[in-house]
Design an enzyme around this catalytic site. Sequence first.
Site, PDB file in Angstrom:
ATOM      1  CE  LYS A 226     -16.640 -50.496  60.299  1.00 32.81           C
ATOM      2  NZ  LYS A 226     -18.070 -50.837  60.457  1.00 32.81           N
TER       3      LYS A 226
ATOM      4  CG  ASP B  67     -19.195 -52.643  63.222  1.00 31.93           C
ATOM      5  OD1 ASP B  67     -19.781 -53.740  63.345  1.00 31.93           O
ATOM      6  OD2 ASP B  67     -19.573 -51.756  62.424  1.00 31.93           O
TER       7      ASP B  67
ATOM      8  CD  GLU C  79     -22.481 -50.998  65.196  1.00 26.11           C
ATOM      9  OE1 GLU C  79     -22.846 -50.174  66.059  1.00 26.11           O
ATOM     10  OE2 GLU C  79     -22.179 -50.696  64.039  1.00 26.11           O
TER      11      GLU C  79
ATOM     12  CG  ASP D  85     -25.042 -51.203  61.913  1.00 26.76           C
ATOM     13  OD1 ASP D  85     -26.068 -50.730  61.423  1.00 26.76           O
ATOM     14  OD2 ASP D  85     -23.902 -50.870  61.506  1.00 26.76           O
TER      15      ASP D  85
ATOM     16  CE  LYS E 274     -24.434 -47.986  59.967  1.00 26.21           C
ATOM     17  NZ  LYS E 274     -23.895 -49.180  59.300  1.00 26.21           N
TER      18      LYS E 274
HETATM   19 MG    MG Z   1     -21.808 -51.291  62.092  1.00 26.81          MG
END
Ligand code: MG
Length: 356
Positions: A169, A198, A224, A249, A273
């Site tokens: 992250k 991400d 991402e 995303d 997702k």
């Molecule tokens: Mg993501």
Amino acid sequence: MWCIVRIQEIEVIHVKVLLKKAYKLSKVLGTIKYAEPIIIRIHTDKGIIGIGETDLLAPFTEETPETVKSVLENYLGPRIIGMNPMNIVRIHKEMDKIVKGNYLAKAAVDLACYDILGKAVSLPVYYLLGGLLREEIPLAWSLGADTPENNAREALEYKARGIKTLMIKVGSLSLEEDIERVKVVRKAVGKDVHLIVDANQGWDIAEVIQFGKAVSKYNIDFIEQPVPYWDIEGLSKIRRSISIPISADESLFTIHEARTLIKKSAVDVFSIKVVKHGGIYKAKQIIELANAFNIKCWMNSMIEEGITQAASLHLGVSTLNILESMGHAYFSPLRLKEDITDYSEQIQPQMAVKAF
Ligand SMILES: [Mg+2]
């Protein structure tokens, strides 16, 4: 022998579960300390109960647990009482007639309807989605923003447990710190681990390009959602400017957004997702559209309990175009203090999750 069933009642339950460790994401999403899934039970006249879940995270999602509970109890629920839950497309059509958007509320109903369908015909849902293409999927693990040393330590710990894909992250610390974190983690885990980054919308275009150039030698599989969800032109520009593939995303909830991303040549990877797309039915449509344009899917997750994770797993094992050599985000209940289901028992010691 199967028979027609009718929806009689929908129970809506708001759950709050602490994370084992606070999870620091980006400037936009902040730090998460607990998850608040909404769980539903759809009761039918033949005694079959369908279980669904949806997983909110404002401001990633426009919806909150409170809005989802209200929409389910006051709009979607009353609209579908008396309907046959196995007519899943018709259920979606009715839900779309009464409220616009609200994909995560609708996802809870979709998951419960597929659960009823599977129970009614005594088949795992993956057979109803086309059947098994793989019996298990390797897990990824995700590293929140931390010092390079702490991230490297956690990366090595999970590598030792069998993880071969790590998501880092980024986008909450300075660009220099994030570049250093990627460098130190890559050095620690060696060449045979996939690294994903991400940013959860935490950067502007210039920052991503600077980052992409600085980390190009560290073999990143994809970056991402580097910029805000609405900036599709920005994603296209970034994709033309750096060699690292780009994934959407937060920019990808609906099939219409998928179509725009494809038309603008904005990304290489779709981050799937199941609940943000409105459930299994609509996620499958996006996956099939992606496949037609040679876009690969990474099976991602919100902070999910085992119900959503299981639904996503049924989708993942029956999907042609997932990134085959990589680990996917089927680890979410491992972040939680409690798994309210037995999903975690499907996770194998070598960190793969079994389909059944
Ligand atoms: Mg993501």
